[in-house]
Design an enzyme around this catalytic site. Structure first.
Site, PDB file in Angstrom:
ATOM      1  N   ALA A 280       0.849  -1.197   0.000  1.00 13.65           N
ATOM      2  CA  ALA A 280       0.000   0.000   0.000  1.00 13.65           C
ATOM      3  C   ALA A 280       0.884   1.248   0.000  1.00 13.65           C
ATOM      4  O   ALA A 280       0.718   2.158   0.808  1.00 13.65           O
ATOM      5  CB  ALA A 280      -0.957   0.000   1.176  1.00 13.65           C
TER       6      ALA A 280
ATOM      7  N   GLN B 168       9.162   1.948  16.709  1.00 15.73           N
ATOM      8  CA  GLN B 168       9.690   0.880  15.860  1.00 15.73           C
ATOM      9  C   GLN B 168      11.141   1.151  15.504  1.00 15.73           C
ATOM     10  O   GLN B 168      12.001   0.258  15.608  1.00 15.73           O
ATOM     11  CB  GLN B 168       8.855   0.772  14.589  1.00 15.73           C
ATOM     12  CG  GLN B 168       9.454  -0.117  13.518  1.00 15.73           C
ATOM     13  CD  GLN B 168       8.609  -0.168  12.271  1.00 15.73           C
ATOM     14  OE1 GLN B 168       7.620  -0.878  12.228  1.00 15.73           O
ATOM     15  NE2 GLN B 168       8.996   0.587  11.237  1.00 15.73           N
TER      16      GLN B 168
ATOM     17  N   GLN C 188       2.952  -9.607  13.421  1.00 12.38           N
ATOM     18  CA  GLN C 188       2.809  -8.336  14.130  1.00 12.38           C
ATOM     19  C   GLN C 188       1.370  -7.841  14.200  1.00 12.38           C
ATOM     20  O   GLN C 188       1.124  -6.708  14.598  1.00 12.38           O
ATOM     21  CB  GLN C 188       3.716  -7.273  13.505  1.00 12.38           C
ATOM     22  CG  GLN C 188       3.440  -6.914  12.074  1.00 12.38           C
ATOM     23  CD  GLN C 188       4.609  -6.180  11.437  1.00 12.38           C
ATOM     24  OE1 GLN C 188       5.655  -6.767  11.141  1.00 12.38           O
ATOM     25  NE2 GLN C 188       4.464  -4.886  11.235  1.00 12.38           N
TER      26      GLN C 188
ATOM     27  N   HIS D  64       6.729   6.105   1.403  1.00 12.51           N
ATOM     28  CA  HIS D  64       7.561   4.985   0.982  1.00 12.51           C
ATOM     29  C   HIS D  64       8.452   5.383  -0.193  1.00 12.51           C
ATOM     30  O   HIS D  64       9.622   4.982  -0.255  1.00 12.51           O
ATOM     31  CB  HIS D  64       6.684   3.804   0.573  1.00 12.51           C
ATOM     32  CG  HIS D  64       5.819   3.262   1.665  1.00 12.51           C
ATOM     33  ND1 HIS D  64       4.467   3.484   1.722  1.00 12.51           N
ATOM     34  CD2 HIS D  64       6.122   2.521   2.756  1.00 12.51           C
ATOM     35  CE1 HIS D  64       3.962   2.883   2.783  1.00 12.51           C
ATOM     36  NE2 HIS D  64       4.942   2.296   3.437  1.00 12.51           N
TER      37      HIS D  64
ATOM     38  N   SER E 146      -0.739   4.556   5.309  1.00 14.66           N
ATOM     39  CA  SER E 146      -1.642   3.736   4.511  1.00 14.66           C
ATOM     40  C   SER E 146      -3.044   3.738   5.093  1.00 14.66           C
ATOM     41  O   SER E 146      -4.024   3.478   4.379  1.00 14.66           O
ATOM     42  CB  SER E 146      -1.103   2.301   4.437  1.00 14.66           C
ATOM     43  OG  SER E 146       0.175   2.278   3.846  1.00 14.66           O
ATOM     44  N   ARG E 147      -3.168   4.040   6.364  1.00 20.50           N
ATOM     45  CA  ARG E 147      -4.480   4.026   7.010  1.00 20.50           C
ATOM     46  C   ARG E 147      -5.259   5.314   6.794  1.00 20.50           C
ATOM     47  O   ARG E 147      -6.448   5.367   7.128  1.00 20.50           O
ATOM     48  CB  ARG E 147      -4.312   3.744   8.507  1.00 20.50           C
ATOM     49  CG  ARG E 147      -3.744   2.356   8.764  1.00 20.50           C
ATOM     50  CD  ARG E 147      -3.654   2.012  10.225  1.00 20.50           C
ATOM     51  NE  ARG E 147      -3.120   0.660  10.394  1.00 20.50           N
ATOM     52  CZ  ARG E 147      -2.990   0.045  11.558  1.00 20.50           C
ATOM     53  NH1 ARG E 147      -3.360   0.673  12.662  1.00 20.50           N
ATOM     54  NH2 ARG E 147      -2.498  -1.178  11.623  1.00 20.50           N
TER      55      ARG E 147
ATOM     56  N   LEU F 218       1.739  11.035   6.394  1.00 26.67           N
ATOM     57  CA  LEU F 218       1.287  10.024   5.443  1.00 26.67           C
ATOM     58  C   LEU F 218       1.227   8.655   6.105  1.00 26.67           C
ATOM     59  O   LEU F 218       2.133   8.259   6.837  1.00 26.67           O
ATOM     60  CB  LEU F 218       2.234   9.968   4.248  1.00 26.67           C
ATOM     61  CG  LEU F 218       2.124  11.092   3.228  1.00 26.67           C
ATOM     62  CD1 LEU F 218       3.104  10.843   2.083  1.00 26.67           C
ATOM     63  CD2 LEU F 218       0.715  11.208   2.681  1.00 26.67           C
TER      64      LEU F 218
ATOM     65  N   VAL G  87       7.089  11.991   6.300  1.00 29.72           N
ATOM     66  CA  VAL G  87       6.549  12.673   5.128  1.00 29.72           C
ATOM     67  C   VAL G  87       5.122  13.098   5.442  1.00 29.72           C
ATOM     68  O   VAL G  87       4.328  12.311   5.966  1.00 29.72           O
ATOM     69  CB  VAL G  87       6.576  11.748   3.902  1.00 29.72           C
ATOM     70  CG1 VAL G  87       6.016  12.464   2.680  1.00 29.72           C
ATOM     71  CG2 VAL G  87       7.996  11.272   3.633  1.00 29.72           C
TER      72      VAL G  87
END
Length: 387
Positions: A44, A169, A76, A49, A204-205, A202, A194
């Site tokens: 996604a 993370q 995860q 990315h 994906s969700r 930004l 970003v």
């Protein structure tokens, strides 16, 4: 590490599904001793990315190999999380990788990554992984570290690129590399968050947000920027200065003159009136003059007064809790960047102001890096990478 190759002049994006296919691409298209850079994703892909891939390309050089992994790691995801709902958009992801400069997209099956079934022995994140995001998502960081370790081994990477948006993370990966003494083999490189033009980090969700929910979600970045700016004001007041040069730049907040990326745009996707440092051609954060101030290259914002920082951020989030739809705060925490424990009132050094909240059914996270004064002028701070 092993299996390093030097690229031939022609380049195309190769989609591979197995370890053997990855090895075959290396053997057929690359010679020994090239630099390999990996960008690990769950697919996604978006501009965040793409920024990681472009920085990977720069680090690898035209003769190096950039590998993008696309793997939705089941280890995860908790039992009530969105593993099945997580978007799979491989065709679109391949185009993002092609444009951004990847050589190989490694999109393995679960069996290819875990050929012996679910690992019986994995990486445990320990106390550092049980706080904050780890408390909300038990076991998440154990699964994340296990797959990162596995993919570092499979790709034999010299450099691995990770975004600062997932701050806990990133801190855990760095700690794993240190504790397992992998730091002589692979360099972990951090790339700034970003942001979209309105300041939203930004993710994906973000696609799950309605227009009204997106308006509420902007409170996360606004809270972080307000907190950072309050810390800057406290820093100016603490040293009695009138906003003269800071230790890492020429601006009143310690920042240097703003600039943009080589294509004339902010490399973090930020727009006018928004903060959000990008990445310079040398991998350091590129300064950008915005309504929230310019960021010093390679350094977090210089601030003072942990309580002022917390209070300013909390005020914005408290207001957002009254929005329609409301923001449901999980946590706002000012954390030592080294171990993700809360900082004391007299803290000096690098910190992360992290926020997590839910808007509707979508849970979002964001953070900013801060530097609490106390370091003598001229002392190096942590850059975007560590070996």
């Amino acid at each position: 590490m092993f299996g390093k190759r030097t690229a031939v002049k022609e380049r195309q994006v190769h989609l591979v599904r197995t370890r053997r296919e990855l090895e075959d691409v290396e053997d057929d298209h690359f010679e020994d001793n090239t630099r390999t850079v990996v960008v690990m994703t769950m697919g996604a892909l978006h501009e965040g990315h793409a920024t990681l891939i472009r920085e990977a390309r720069r680090r690898a050089g035209q003769a190096g190999m950039v590998v993008v992994t696309v793997f939705v790691n089941p280890l995860q995801f908790g039992p009530n999380e969105d593993f099945d709902r997580y978007p799979r958009t491989l065709d679109a992801d391949l185009e993002v990788c092609r444009v951004a400069g990847a050589d190989v997209v490694f999109a393995p099956t679960v069996d290819a990554v875990y050929p012996h079934g679910r690992p019986q022995i994995g990486i445990t994140a320990g106390p550092m992984g049980e706080r904050w995001e780890g408390a909300t998502r038990p076991g998440h960081f154990d699964g994340m570290l296990t797959v990162v370790h596995r993919l570092l081994s499979i790709t034999a990477a010299d450099h691995a690129m990770f975004g600062e948006k997932d701050a806990q993370q990133l801190a855990l990966i760095r700690r794993m590399v240190l504790d397992l003494e992998l730091d002589q083999d692979v360099e972990i490189v951090a790339v700034p968050t970003v942001r979209e033009e309105d300041g939203l980090a930004l993710s994906s969700r973000n696609r799950y947000l309605s227009a009204e929910e997106r308006g509420t979600a902007l409170a996360l970045s606004r809270a972080l920027f307000a907190a950072r700016d309050a810390g800057r004001r406290a820093a100016v007041g603490a040293d009695g200065s009138d906003g003269g040069p800071g230790p890492y730049g020429s601006g009143p907040d310690g920042s240097g003159p703003g600039s943009s990326t080589s294509d004339g745009s902010a490399s973090d996707g930020s727009g006018p009136g928004r903060s959000g440092p990008g990445r310079a051609e040398d991998g350091s954060e590129r300064a950008r003059a915005t309504g929230h101030g310019a960021e010093a290259p390679g350094a977090p914002a210089v601030v003072a007064g942990p309580e002022a920082v917390r209070a300013a951020g909390a005020a914005v989030l408290e207001e957002a809790a009254r929005f329609s739809p409301p923001l449901e705060l999980d946590y706002l925490a000012l954390l030592d960047a080294a171990d993700f424990t809360e900082v004391p009132p007299d803290f000096r050094g690098e910190a992360v102001l992290a926020v997590a909240a839910r808007v509707g059914t979508t849970r979002l996270i964001d953070n900013v890096r801060l530097w609490f004064e106390g370091t003598p002028v001229g002392r190096d701070r942590e850059s975007g990478s560590d070996r």
